[in-house]
Design an enzyme around this catalytic site. Structure first.
Site, mmCIF file in Angstrom:
data_model
loop_
_atom_site.group_PDB
_atom_site.id
_atom_site.type_symbol
_atom_site.label_atom_id
_atom_site.label_comp_id
_atom_site.label_asym_id
_atom_site.label_seq_id
_atom_site.Cartn_x
_atom_site.Cartn_y
_atom_site.Cartn_z
ATOM 1 N N ALA A 63 0.842 -1.212 0.000
ATOM 2 C CA ALA A 63 0.000 0.000 0.000
ATOM 3 C C ALA A 63 0.870 1.254 0.000
ATOM 4 C CB ALA A 63 -0.933 -0.018 1.216
ATOM 5 N N LYS A 83 9.238 1.143 9.798
ATOM 6 C CA LYS A 83 9.688 0.791 11.142
ATOM 7 C C LYS A 83 10.986 -0.016 11.152
ATOM 8 C CE LYS A 83 6.749 -1.666 13.744
ATOM 9 N NZ LYS A 83 5.605 -1.901 14.646
ATOM 10 N N THR A 128 3.675 -7.794 3.201
ATOM 11 C CA THR A 128 3.655 -7.920 1.734
ATOM 12 C C THR A 128 4.704 -8.904 1.245
ATOM 13 O OG1 THR A 128 2.820 -5.671 1.516
ATOM 14 C CG2 THR A 128 3.906 -6.614 -0.425
ATOM 15 N N GLU A 146 -8.129 -20.510 -4.839
ATOM 16 C CA GLU A 146 -8.051 -20.547 -3.368
ATOM 17 C C GLU A 146 -9.459 -20.660 -2.792
ATOM 18 O OE1 GLU A 146 -5.613 -17.360 -1.855
ATOM 19 O OE2 GLU A 146 -3.914 -17.966 -3.077
ATOM 20 N N ASP A 178 0.054 -0.634 14.851
ATOM 21 C CA ASP A 178 0.404 0.743 15.242
ATOM 22 C C ASP A 178 -0.546 1.766 14.616
ATOM 23 O OD1 ASP A 178 2.523 -0.548 16.386
ATOM 24 O OD2 ASP A 178 4.082 0.411 15.206
ATOM 25 N N HIS A 229 -5.560 -17.892 9.657
ATOM 26 C CA HIS A 229 -5.277 -18.742 8.493
ATOM 27 C C HIS A 229 -5.254 -20.179 8.985
ATOM 28 C CE1 HIS A 229 -3.466 -20.369 4.904
ATOM 29 N NE2 HIS A 229 -3.555 -19.190 4.321
ATOM 30 N N ARG A 273 -12.044 -19.464 4.868
ATOM 31 C CA ARG A 273 -11.075 -19.676 5.953
ATOM 32 C C ARG A 273 -11.674 -19.812 7.331
ATOM 33 N NH1 ARG A 273 -6.355 -15.683 4.096
ATOM 34 N NH2 ARG A 273 -5.904 -16.960 2.303
ATOM 35 N N HIS A 312 -3.870 -14.064 11.200
ATOM 36 C CA HIS A 312 -3.351 -13.796 9.853
ATOM 37 C C HIS A 312 -3.701 -12.417 9.315
ATOM 38 C CE1 HIS A 312 -1.931 -14.904 5.881
ATOM 39 N NE2 HIS A 312 -3.117 -14.672 5.341
ATOM 40 N N ARG A 366 -12.485 -12.119 5.192
ATOM 41 C CA ARG A 366 -11.871 -11.772 3.904
ATOM 42 C C ARG A 366 -11.714 -12.998 3.017
ATOM 43 N NH1 ARG A 366 -6.261 -11.681 1.958
ATOM 44 N NH2 ARG A 366 -5.770 -12.703 3.915
ATOM 45 N N SER A 378 -6.703 -9.167 -0.417
ATOM 46 C CA SER A 378 -6.065 -8.081 0.327
ATOM 47 C C SER A 378 -5.077 -7.292 -0.518
ATOM 48 C CB SER A 378 -5.360 -8.652 1.549
ATOM 49 O OG SER A 378 -4.528 -7.687 2.105
ATOM 50 N N LEU A 379 -4.238 -8.009 -1.258
ATOM 51 C CA LEU A 379 -3.272 -7.291 -2.110
ATOM 52 C C LEU A 379 -4.030 -6.463 -3.140
ATOM 53 C CD1 LEU A 379 -0.556 -10.078 -2.612
ATOM 54 C CD2 LEU A 379 -0.390 -8.051 -1.164
HETATM 55 P P1 FAD Z 1 2.553 -4.411 5.138
HETATM 56 O O1 FAD Z 1 3.055 -5.044 3.915
HETATM 57 O O2 FAD Z 1 2.479 -5.246 6.361
HETATM 58 O O3 FAD Z 1 3.483 -3.168 5.431
HETATM 59 C C1 FAD Z 1 3.323 -2.407 6.599
HETATM 60 C C2 FAD Z 1 4.480 -1.445 6.694
HETATM 61 O O4 FAD Z 1 4.259 -0.522 7.752
HETATM 62 C C3 FAD Z 1 5.806 -2.113 6.980
HETATM 63 O O5 FAD Z 1 6.765 -1.501 6.172
HETATM 64 C C4 FAD Z 1 6.056 -1.782 8.449
HETATM 65 O O6 FAD Z 1 7.401 -1.738 8.802
HETATM 66 C C5 FAD Z 1 5.440 -0.410 8.531
HETATM 67 N N1 FAD Z 1 5.067 0.030 9.872
HETATM 68 C C6 FAD Z 1 4.277 -0.582 10.780
HETATM 69 N N2 FAD Z 1 4.179 0.178 11.896
HETATM 70 C C7 FAD Z 1 4.912 1.298 11.674
HETATM 71 C C8 FAD Z 1 5.223 2.442 12.444
HETATM 72 N N3 FAD Z 1 4.762 2.620 13.683
HETATM 73 N N4 FAD Z 1 6.031 3.373 11.906
HETATM 74 C C9 FAD Z 1 6.542 3.232 10.651
HETATM 75 N N5 FAD Z 1 6.276 2.162 9.877
HETATM 76 C C10 FAD Z 1 5.475 1.206 10.389
HETATM 77 N N6 FAD Z 1 -2.910 -11.208 0.880
HETATM 78 C C11 FAD Z 1 -3.259 -11.473 -0.410
HETATM 79 O O7 FAD Z 1 -4.075 -10.755 -0.980
HETATM 80 N N7 FAD Z 1 -2.682 -12.522 -1.050
HETATM 81 C C12 FAD Z 1 -1.779 -13.337 -0.471
HETATM 82 O O8 FAD Z 1 -1.274 -14.267 -1.094
HETATM 83 C C13 FAD Z 1 -1.429 -13.094 0.879
HETATM 84 N N8 FAD Z 1 -0.552 -13.916 1.533
HETATM 85 C C14 FAD Z 1 -0.171 -13.590 2.799
HETATM 86 C C15 FAD Z 1 0.781 -14.380 3.442
HETATM 87 C C16 FAD Z 1 1.239 -14.034 4.706
HETATM 88 C C17 FAD Z 1 2.262 -14.884 5.402
HETATM 89 C C18 FAD Z 1 0.717 -12.881 5.338
HETATM 90 C C19 FAD Z 1 1.191 -12.489 6.704
HETATM 91 C C20 FAD Z 1 -0.260 -12.111 4.719
HETATM 92 C C21 FAD Z 1 -0.700 -12.467 3.450
HETATM 93 N N9 FAD Z 1 -1.660 -11.692 2.795
HETATM 94 C C22 FAD Z 1 -2.004 -11.981 1.509
HETATM 95 C C23 FAD Z 1 -2.112 -10.433 3.372
HETATM 96 C C24 FAD Z 1 -1.324 -9.309 2.704
HETATM 97 O O9 FAD Z 1 0.015 -9.726 2.520
HETATM 98 C C25 FAD Z 1 -1.335 -8.047 3.538
HETATM 99 O O10 FAD Z 1 -2.631 -7.737 3.919
HETATM 100 C C26 FAD Z 1 -0.753 -6.895 2.723
HETATM 101 O O11 FAD Z 1 0.525 -7.230 2.244
HETATM 102 C C27 FAD Z 1 -0.712 -5.659 3.591
HETATM 103 O O12 FAD Z 1 0.033 -4.683 2.931
HETATM 104 P P2 FAD Z 1 0.278 -3.325 3.681
HETATM 105 O O13 FAD Z 1 1.070 -2.478 2.754
HETATM 106 O O14 FAD Z 1 -0.996 -2.801 4.190
HETATM 107 O O15 FAD Z 1 1.124 -3.726 4.973
HETATM 108 C C1 SIN Z 2 -2.268 -17.785 1.188
HETATM 109 O O1 SIN Z 2 -1.442 -17.880 0.284
HETATM 110 O O2 SIN Z 2 -2.874 -18.733 1.679
HETATM 111 C C2 SIN Z 2 -2.553 -16.426 1.727
HETATM 112 C C3 SIN Z 2 -3.525 -15.776 0.868
HETATM 113 C C4 SIN Z 2 -4.170 -14.635 1.602
HETATM 114 O O3 SIN Z 2 -3.986 -14.446 2.786
HETATM 115 O O4 SIN Z 2 -4.926 -13.927 0.927
#
Ligand code: FAD
Ligand code: SIN
Length: 547
Positions: free
Chosen positions: A20, A39, A47, A117, A223, A244, A290, A351, A386, A391-392
């Protein structure tokens, strides 16, 4: 870049460098100067760990309506239909943008290869083997080079800058709450910087670290939810925390996800006697949504006393397994399991945070010039559960909507007031940081045991009482000691845990991810989002509610 300056001024401040934050930063850098504060290291968010992929309609047999329908069904009547339509329709643009930025999506010949999925009626998951998120993160970081973007790593945002930081007599106190950036702890130098911006994007990701067992990385400590709540934003639907079903069972070791795509390719869940216990639970078996699968595993483990169940892929061709799931294959092998011949031991883990900071269709929070996107945001997309890989897609869509809003805000003449430096007078390191570690362990264990996959009124009430006590302890420590990242995180975990419990207590029904044995049915009167705002919440959350 900024040396030891305590003051940074920029057009856009982005908190977080996951999908994001980076996606927004790339777009906003065409409009003005961007500072991305993160952070840990740049790639330490969820991600980079995403495996399955990005849900987006691509094949002629599939349709936008089918994707919407699947999302609605998973979300159990709490999904905002208009939001889902907009996000699902963004799928085609998301796919082209990923390709344009060089994400090497898997293909079969000329066409994109699509995965399946749980809860999806068609194959529609764009992926890069089983490491889709890493490929996206790397491509976005590469694209950010030579743009108007400055990364500040090991920078932990403490609180958002708002009128709370101005004197009570300041003329801006009469205006709606505005965000002018954040106080950010530079862990490299041990200083707190005042970063002022015309617009701030919260992209701090989720809060899996609220729970003892999680697929989430260490940075996922909710946070953003806590900072926004303290600043006066509305947070919503925090009771819907997704577990998950299949995390590699490795007591004491690192957590590691076994992607739902493994079940999408025919992986079967078995108990230790080899029985497929999903029979009789749901006709979709392993590919039920899920919440259903995680609850079935949880119930099975509680009933039998077993420590894990198993995922069986041994009927598939060994070469196919190695090629389609190279990272899962390698990880399991490193941990003594050859998944071509042996079942994978799995357990559910916390998850995904379906709730978050409430945003409108333009990614605006209720606070002026504070936007949110990604897992930290609550858009209405996911409802009570979800759908996998949505989510991505949602993160990419809302980063885009936020960048359009940023285009408007940069045009407006803005008067950012002088803000006081971080004040740590009167604090003194008492060298009692064991308290912080201990409280964190208590809170995450409590959340796992009392506020997990299956809940009850008694356990939720006990959690509320205990959290009230823990919050007092954290507050005392916070006021007396210098700020450190682990303290910032604990403060945010304690507050968000309290908000999760409060939301769960308000929902006296079971729906999707929120299952309460004392209220096992869904009820029409609860077809509402659970919204919380600082000034409307009772005194216990106020304890950590002040900035
Ligand atoms: P993130 O990628 O978590 O990034 C958050 C950022 O904020 C990080 O850089 C962190 O350091 C920073 N941050 C946090 N707190 C602070 C602070 N106080 N100050 C400064 N920086 C801070 N979703 C899908 O759609 N498909 C998938 O296949 C999938 N697989 C997944 C597998 C796993 C193992 C996990 C854990 C999640 C998965 N998800 C998947 C969910 C998806 O990955 C996340 O919802 C998505 O990547 C979130 O992106 P984001 O940018 O919001 O947060
Ligand atoms: C997974 O690969 O099972 C994670 C997919 C997701 O959280 O959307």
């Amino acid at each position: 870049m900024f040396g030891d300056s305590k003051h940074i001024d920029t057009d856009f401040l982005v908190l977080g460098s996951g999908v994001a934050g980076l996606s927004f930063a790339l777009k906003a850098s065409r409009l003005g100067k961007v500072v991305v504060a993160t952070k840990g290291g740049i790639s330490e968010g969820a991600t980079s760990l995403a495996q399955g992929g990005v849900a987006a309609v691509q094949s002629p047999e599939d349709s936008i309506d089918a994707h919407i329908e699947d999302t609605l069904r998973a979300g159990r009547d709490l999904v905002h239909v208009d939001v889902v339509r907009r996000v699902v329709e963004f799928g085609a643009q998301a796919a082209s943008e990923l390709i344009e930025l060089g994400v090497p999506l898997d293909r079969r010949g000329e066409t994109l290869e699509l995965g399946l999925e749980g809860g999806h009626s068609h194959k529609r998951i764009l992926h890069v083997a089983d490491a889709t998120g890493k490929a996206i993160e790397e491509a976005f970081i590469e694209a950010a080079k030579n743009r108007n973007i400055t990364f500040i790593t090991n920078h932990c945002a403490i609180d958002l800058l708002t009128q709370h930081h101005l004197p009570a007599s300041h003329p801006m106190q009469n205006q709606p709450t505005q965000c002018w950036g954040a106080y950010i702890l530079d862990e490299n130098l041990g200083i707190v910087r005042t970063v002022r911006a015309k617009a701030t994007l919260l992209a701090t990701g989720g809060g899996g670290r609220l729970y003892q067992h999680t697929t989430n990385p260490p940075v996922s400590t909710a946070d953003g939810v806590a900072m926004a709540f303290r600043a006066g934003a509305t947070v919503a639907n925090l009771e819907f925390f997704q577990f998950h079903p299949t995390m590699f069972y490795n007591p004491g070791g690192d957590s590691f996800l076994i992607s739902e795509a493994v079940r999408g390719e025919g992986g079967m869940l078995r108990n230790r006697n080899g029985e497929r216990f999903m029979e009789g639970v749901d006709e979709r078996m392993e590919l039920a949504p899920r919440d259903v699968v995680a609850r079935a595993i949880d119930t099975h483990l509680k009933r039998t006393g077993d420590v894990c169940v198993f995922l069986d892929l041994t009927h598939k061709d060994g070469n196919f397994i190695e090629e389609r799931f190279p990272n899962i294959f390698r990880h399991c092998l490193e941990n003594g399991i050859d998944i071509r011949k042996e079942w994978i031991p799995v357990v559910p883990g916390a998850h995904y945070m379906c709730g978050g900071v409430k945003v409108d269709s333009s990614a605006r929070t209720g606070i002026v010039n504070l936007l949110a996107a990604g897992e930290v945001a609550f858009s209405g997309m996911h409802g009570a559960n979800r759908l996998a890989s949505n989510s991505l897609l949602e993160s990419l869509a809302y980063a885009h909507f936020a960048s359009e809003t940023a285009r408007e805000s940069i045009r407006l003449e803005q008067n950012i007031p002088e803000l006081p430096d971080w004040d740590d007078s009167g604090v003194f390191d008492r060298h009692e940081w064991v308290i912080i570690r201990h409280l964190r362990e208590e809170i995450t264990r409590l959340m796992w045991d009392y506020v997990g996959i299956v809940r009850s009124d008694d356990r939720l009430e006990a959690a509320r009482r205990l959290l009230h006590y823990f919050m007092r302890e954290v507050d005392l420590f916070y006021r007396a000691n210098p700020v450190r990242r682990d303290l910032v995180e604990l403060r945010n975990l304690a507050l968000t845990a309290t908000l999760v419990v409060k939301s769960a207590l308000m929902r006296k029904e079971s729906r999707g991810l929120h299952f309460n044995i004392d209220h096992p049915d869904s009820e029409a009167k609860f077809l509402l989002d659970t919204e919380l705002r600082n000034e409307e919440v009772e005194t216990d959350t106020h304890l950590l509610g002040s900035q």
